[in-house]
Enzyme design. Structure first.
Site, PDB file in Angstrom:
ATOM      1  N   LYS A   1      27.117  18.459 -20.142  1.00 50.29           N
ATOM      2  CA  LYS A   1      27.948  18.262 -21.329  1.00 50.29           C
ATOM      3  C   LYS A   1      28.406  19.595 -21.921  1.00 50.29           C
ATOM      4  O   LYS A   1      27.592  20.451 -22.241  1.00 50.29           O
ATOM      5  CB  LYS A   1      27.138  17.471 -22.363  1.00 50.29           C
ATOM      6  CG  LYS A   1      27.783  17.339 -23.732  1.00 50.29           C
ATOM      7  CD  LYS A   1      26.916  16.460 -24.612  1.00 50.29           C
ATOM      8  CE  LYS A   1      27.367  16.481 -26.060  1.00 50.29           C
ATOM      9  NZ  LYS A   1      26.590  15.538 -26.891  1.00 50.29           N
TER      10      LYS A   1
ATOM     11  N   ASP B   1      19.839  15.134 -27.901  1.00 54.07           N
ATOM     12  CA  ASP B   1      19.276  14.215 -28.895  1.00 54.07           C
ATOM     13  C   ASP B   1      17.807  13.879 -28.641  1.00 54.07           C
ATOM     14  O   ASP B   1      17.330  12.823 -29.054  1.00 54.07           O
ATOM     15  CB  ASP B   1      20.075  12.906 -28.948  1.00 54.07           C
ATOM     16  CG  ASP B   1      21.398  13.035 -29.691  1.00 54.07           C
ATOM     17  OD1 ASP B   1      21.782  14.163 -30.027  1.00 54.07           O
ATOM     18  OD2 ASP B   1      22.045  11.998 -29.919  1.00 54.07           O
TER      19      ASP B   1
ATOM     20  N   CYS C   1      25.328  18.337 -32.190  1.00 57.41           N
ATOM     21  CA  CYS C   1      25.533  18.872 -30.843  1.00 57.41           C
ATOM     22  C   CYS C   1      26.359  20.155 -30.770  1.00 57.41           C
ATOM     23  O   CYS C   1      25.882  21.184 -30.281  1.00 57.41           O
ATOM     24  CB  CYS C   1      26.202  17.818 -29.972  1.00 57.41           C
ATOM     25  SG  CYS C   1      25.346  16.236 -29.882  1.00 57.41           S
TER      26      CYS C   1
ATOM     27  N   ASN D   1      19.290  19.065 -31.011  1.00 57.35           N
ATOM     28  CA  ASN D   1      19.085  18.667 -32.415  1.00 57.35           C
ATOM     29  C   ASN D   1      17.956  17.648 -32.442  1.00 57.35           C
ATOM     30  O   ASN D   1      17.423  17.261 -31.402  1.00 57.35           O
ATOM     31  CB  ASN D   1      20.359  18.086 -33.042  1.00 57.35           C
ATOM     32  CG  ASN D   1      21.093  17.083 -32.178  1.00 57.35           C
ATOM     33  OD1 ASN D   1      22.194  17.348 -31.700  1.00 57.35           O
ATOM     34  ND2 ASN D   1      20.481  15.936 -31.923  1.00 57.35           N
TER      35      ASN D   1
ATOM     36  N   HIS E   1      31.224  20.050 -24.747  1.00 61.62           N
ATOM     37  CA  HIS E   1      31.339  19.774 -26.185  1.00 61.62           C
ATOM     38  C   HIS E   1      31.634  21.020 -27.028  1.00 61.62           C
ATOM     39  O   HIS E   1      31.183  21.138 -28.168  1.00 61.62           O
ATOM     40  CB  HIS E   1      30.079  19.068 -26.696  1.00 61.62           C
ATOM     41  CG  HIS E   1      30.386  18.096 -27.813  1.00 61.62           C
ATOM     42  ND1 HIS E   1      29.407  17.465 -28.549  1.00 61.62           N
ATOM     43  CD2 HIS E   1      31.567  17.661 -28.312  1.00 61.62           C
ATOM     44  CE1 HIS E   1      29.957  16.680 -29.446  1.00 61.62           C
ATOM     45  NE2 HIS E   1      31.276  16.785 -29.326  1.00 61.62           N
TER      46      HIS E   1
END
Length: 490
Positions: free
Chosen positions: A129, A38, A75, A275, A131
């Protein structure tokens, strides 16, 4: 203020001494692939004076800043593109993110980047992460090509407790890590990177995939890091700045270890966001339009750079060639001397980056989401052809241009009220070279370009794999797994 990372270095015994030898020029390079979570276009100091990123500045300004590097609006789709080389609308991951209770995952049949690198002799490690799905062990990192995994499966969690809602989400390989609660994730990630680097035999090339938790919500950081941000007067933006500062420090500490251990002379560092910045959480993409979750440039044009001591002819430059998230897979395989799986959407950017030649990419798909975005309950899509960008349907719910929040101009905490906004035209057309901030819709005045791009969008749409968007499954509840989010329910 240096923050709290230097005491941690000492605590961990980082008194490195001399390097343990240098890799030969013929050896494939070590690869450090860093993903910030982010991080907005305007969340780094070389664009935003209020941010504190001395380490990132140093590497970016002595490397290659990527000015037209594109990611997905959120994400999971970006991470799937990095590790598979496919546009998400070709893998069923185009709609939103993978939920904690949903049977969603990167398709098993796809060869992942770490799997391809292992085939040419790389050691592969992941910190951070994931995800990309976890309902079955076969969808988790150590079953998708990584030799080791330290981090979490889902999209967001507390930086200190490592709980995501009702359960803990933190792993050492397959084991739940309950011992590191109370320690901020950036410290833990550095400590794990130190272990990997110092125990690794440099005669084997190393791939370290480091998708940080920073700087995703929740907005949490030790207060000392906010002291790095005297130019920031909005309290929430100051916290965000502190989160960026601790990310920067963690990267400084990791690269110091790599330097002391003799890796940096033959290393490629790739740095990218996943992103655009979430303007509701003090992220910033100014002067680009939009935010995370949108198809505007502010949601998809990613902050990034490359750095290497030895691999580039030109350094300290800005690279304007088109690059998409799917291109990192074949680019890395080109550098590593391995084969790229046939049929992927990515193209190698290596020759263009190294020689400053035109990008081999002339078009890409921002996304095609047949389930819609924002007010739209039909397809939302965007594609790029050369300088032209076509948007179909809604681009999202954050359609404005959001300046850096200040004490007088607070950040936006709610999306645009769509009932108060004019309904967008079915198709919008922008020339991104001339109008990178997307203020002038040229669809009406360029019927030939519009027709050409609509036809190309339809060609892409024929290849779409339906979005995998199952309902929530109560079997995922952490109470079924000793209080942890765990595989084993699909």
């Amino acid at each position: 203020m240096e923050g709290l990372g230097r005491p941690l270095l000492l605590l961990l015994g980082f008194v490195a001494g001399l390097a343990r030898g240098r890799p030969s020029a013929q050896q494939p390079p070590h690869i450090l692939f860093i993903v910030a979570d982010d991080l907005g276009w305007n969340d780094v100091n070389w664009r935003a004076p209020d941010m504190f990123t001395p380490t990132l500045n140093k590497f970016a300004q002595n490397g290659i800043i990527l000015n037209s590097s594109y990611v997905l609006p959120v994400c999971s789709p970006s991470r799937s593109a990095f590790l598979s080389g496919f546009f998400p609308f070709h893998t069923g991951l185009q709609h939103g993110v993978i939920g904690v209770s949903k049977k969603q995952f990167l398709p098993e049949k796809l060869t992942t980047l770490p799997e391809a690198l292992k085939n040419v002799g790389y050691a592969t490690h992941m910190i951070g992460k994931w995800h990309l799905g976890y309902c079955n062990w076969k969808y988790t990192p150590t079953f998708r090509g990584f030799d080791s995994f330290y981090g979490y499966y889902n999209g967001a969690e507390d930086y200190n407790t490592h709980y995501a809602g009702a359960g803990i989400d933190f792993r050492k390989d397959k084991q739940v890590d309950r011992e590191d609660g109370g320690i901020y994730s950036a410290y833990l990630y550095f400590a794990r990177a130190l272990d990997i680097v110092r125990s690794h035999n440099k005669s084997q090339p190393l791939f370290l995939y480091l998708p940080f938790q920073s700087v995703h919500e929740p907005l949490q950081v030790p207060k000392a890091y906010e002291d790095n941000c005297p130019l920031t007067h909005n309290a929430t933006r100051k916290t965000k700045c502190g989160m960026v500062a601790i990310l920067d420090e963690a990267i400084r500490n990791i690269t110091m270890v790599l330097e002391s251990e003799g890796f940096m002379d033959n290393l490629l560092m790739i740095f990218t966001t996943d992103n655009g910045g979430p303007v509701w959480a003090a992220g910033n993409n100014w002067p680009l339009r939009g935010a995370k979750t949108t198809l505007w440039e502010g949601g998809t044009r990613g902050t990034g750079f490359l750095y290497s001591k030895s691999l580039f002819k030109n350094k300290g430059i800005v690279h304007d060639g088109l690059i998409h998230a799917v291109d990192w897979f074949p680019t890395i395989m080109n550098v590593a001397g391995g084969e790229t799986p046939l049929g992927i959407d990515g193209v190698s950017q290596w020759e263009s980056i190294v020689n400053g030649s035109p990008s081999p990419r002339t078009e890409f798909v921002y996304n095609i989401d047949e389930l819609g975005i924002g007010r739209s309950n039909t397809t939302s899509a965007a594609i790029r052809m050369g300088d032209w960008k076509l948007i179909q349907g809604s681009a999202g719910q954050w359609n404005d241009w959001y300046p850096v929040p200040s004490i007088d101009n607070d950040y936006h905490v709610t999306p645009d009220d769509e009932s108060m906004q004019p309904t967008p035209a079915e198709f919008q057309l922008y020339n991104i070279r001339d109008d990178p901030t997307e203020r002038n819709d040229l669809a009406e005045n360029n019927p030939e370009v519009l027709a050409k791009m609509k036809a190309r969008l339809e060609e892409w749409r024929k290849t779409l794999v339906p979005a995998n968007m199952p309902p929530d499954d109560p079997a995922a509840n952490p109470k079924n797994f000793g209080g942890a989010w765990s595989p084993g329910w699909c």
